[in-house]
Enzyme design. Structure first.
Site, PDB file in Angstrom:
ATOM      1  N   GLY A   1       0.841  -1.114  -0.067  1.00 15.19           N
ATOM      2  CA  GLY A   1       0.031  -0.137   0.017  1.00 15.19           C
ATOM      3  C   GLY A   1       0.882   1.338  -0.064  1.00 15.19           C
TER       4      GLY A   1
ATOM      5  N   LEU B   1      -4.668  -5.047   9.735  1.00 22.61           N
ATOM      6  CA  LEU B   1      -5.059  -5.527   8.550  1.00 22.61           C
ATOM      7  C   LEU B   1      -3.568  -5.541   7.854  1.00 22.61           C
ATOM      8  CD1 LEU B   1      -7.844  -4.339   9.223  1.00 22.61           C
ATOM      9  CD2 LEU B   1      -7.863  -3.283   7.051  1.00 22.61           C
TER      10      LEU B   1
ATOM     11  N   ASN C   1       3.048  -8.715  18.209  1.00 26.25           N
ATOM     12  CA  ASN C   1       3.530  -7.349  18.823  1.00 26.25           C
ATOM     13  C   ASN C   1       2.191  -6.381  18.930  1.00 26.25           C
ATOM     14  OD1 ASN C   1       6.471  -7.504  18.598  1.00 26.25           O
ATOM     15  ND2 ASN C   1       6.320  -6.846  16.341  1.00 26.25           N
TER      16      ASN C   1
ATOM     17  N   TYR D   1       0.826 -17.762   3.766  1.00 23.39           N
ATOM     18  CA  TYR D   1      -0.285 -16.667   4.061  1.00 23.39           C
ATOM     19  C   TYR D   1      -1.459 -17.621   4.907  1.00 23.39           C
ATOM     20  CZ  TYR D   1      -4.181 -13.545   3.045  1.00 23.39           C
ATOM     21  OH  TYR D   1      -5.282 -12.780   2.966  1.00 23.39           O
TER      22      TYR D   1
END
Ligand code: NAD
Ligand code: UDP
Length: 326
Positions: free
Chosen positions: A44, A81, A107, A153
């Site tokens: 992103g 996200l 974390n 994933y």
């Protein structure tokens, strides 16, 4: 770092510069939240949130969540996200993908626990792998290949669900887990390699639409605004409901059907080109959303044709670049 955003309602969005994250940040600002967007800009770009930088309630932190988090953060809500969602990106550095899913989750869970913040995990329909139960219900434990190309994933996200659940059990952290099914809409990265962005960008460029395999594999595509509604509702749902809960559209279509629908939006219907199916590509995917309907009063409202038309119009105003399959 000094105390950031000391006011009472501060929402941290990890992965806030991504496709869903940028939509979520905009929604939260519109709802009056102060927002901390934390992102490594892996998939992103900073430009995705550039329009929010002038808002005094918005703070952008360039940070990879696999590393210790900056000191001084005191959020009241955290959305996790952060993770590349597209196979081409999460397979590019699979070890980093696992570290993002696992160490990154740890974390953020530590921060949530220390701050007494509620934390929502963006999990995925990929936890069901190549499903043998259809449609997929939350109680189905899935059929995931632990050593395939998608495993970094799928297994990373499964482990993150375990961590979220164990933090709730052991440390009484307030957690929510959303199993997100394929989501599309304006703001998708044109080079993400995903089916909707690829087909629309190919159609706009007058190129053939690339169908992997014979196109009979199915997906259930949820429009982004509906997904953001679901995530916000889940975050603010009663403490007794933690999920995992499926969020997705139940309108199941084949990849060939998606290609046909994109063709019908395009002035000159493009050719279709068949290419090899990537390994471990799930054959079927469709959510059972009864749990979301019951606990969140949520269900998608935007039909696939309407959502595709809006996405097509978005991409028609942007420059597109399409990548080969991974
Ligand atoms: P995206 O790739 O557009 O966004 C992910 C964001 O996370 C990017 O801005 C990226 O730079 C950031 N990021 C990645 N690794 C990071 C790290 N280690 N530290 C900090 N930032 C990091 O993906 P998306 O479509 O917006 O998906 C958002 C979340 O939703 C992901 O966790 C994904 O797994 C989940 N999800 C999405 C879909 C979908 O169809 N879009 C489906 C299921 C689940
Ligand atoms: N797909 C395709 N052509 C493309 C991109 C994707 O046929 O140009 C297929 C892909 O093989 C998969 C489906 O479309 O079966 C959805 O792919 P995507 O990457 O969007 O999501 P995921 O596989 O993670 O569900």
């Amino acid at each position: 770092m000094s105390e950031i955003h000391s006011e009472s309602h501060v929402t941290l969005v990890a992965g806030g510069a991504g496709f869903l994250g940028a939509h979520l940040c905009r929604r939260l600002l519109a709802q009056g939240h102060r927002v901390i967007c934390m992102d490594s800009f892996l998939t992103g770009p900073r430009e995705n949130v550039a329009c929010m930088l002038d808002d005094a309630r918005f703070m952008l932190i360039h940070h990879d969540i696999i590393n210790p988090l900056p000191k001084g953060l005191r959020p009241t809500q955290i959305y996790n996200l952060a993770c590349a969602a597209s196979p081409r990106h999460y397979q590019a550095d699979p070890i980093h993908t696992v570290r993002t899913c696992v160490q990154g989750a740890l974390n953020l869970l530590e921060l949530a626990t220390a701050s007494n913040a509620r934390i929502l995990q963006a999990s995925t329909s990929e936890v069901y792998g190549g499903p043998q139960v259809h449609p997929q219900v939350e109680g189905y434990h899935g059929n995931v290949n632990p050593v395939g190309l998608r495993s970094c994933y799928d297994e990373g996200k499964r482990c993150a669900e375990t961590l979220f659940t164990d933090y709730a059990r052991q440390r009484h952290t307030s957690v929510k887990i959303a199993r997100i099914f394929n989501t599309y809409g304006p703001g998708m990265a044109p080079d993400d390699g995903r089916v909707v962005s690829n087909f629309i960008c190919q159609a706009l460029a007058g190129e053939a639409l690339t169908i992997y395999g014979d196109g009979s594999q199915t997906r259930s595509l949820c429009y982004v605004d509906d997904m953001i509604d679901g995530l916000v509702l889940l975050m603010n749902s009663p403490a007794g409901f933690q999920g995992p809960v499926n969020l997705g559209n139940t309108e199941e279509v084949s990849v060939l059907d998606i290609a046909r629908r994109v063709c019908s939006l395009s002035p000159g219907c493009p050719q279709i080109e068949f290419q090899p199916l990537p390994s471990d590509d799930p054959v079927l995917r469709c959510p059972d959303i009864e749990l979301a309907k019951r606990h969140l009063s949520w269900q998608p409202t935007v039909s696939l044709d309407e959502g595709l038309a809006r996405t097509y119009a978005y991409f028609a105003g942007a420059s597109c670049r399409v990548h080969e399959p991974t």
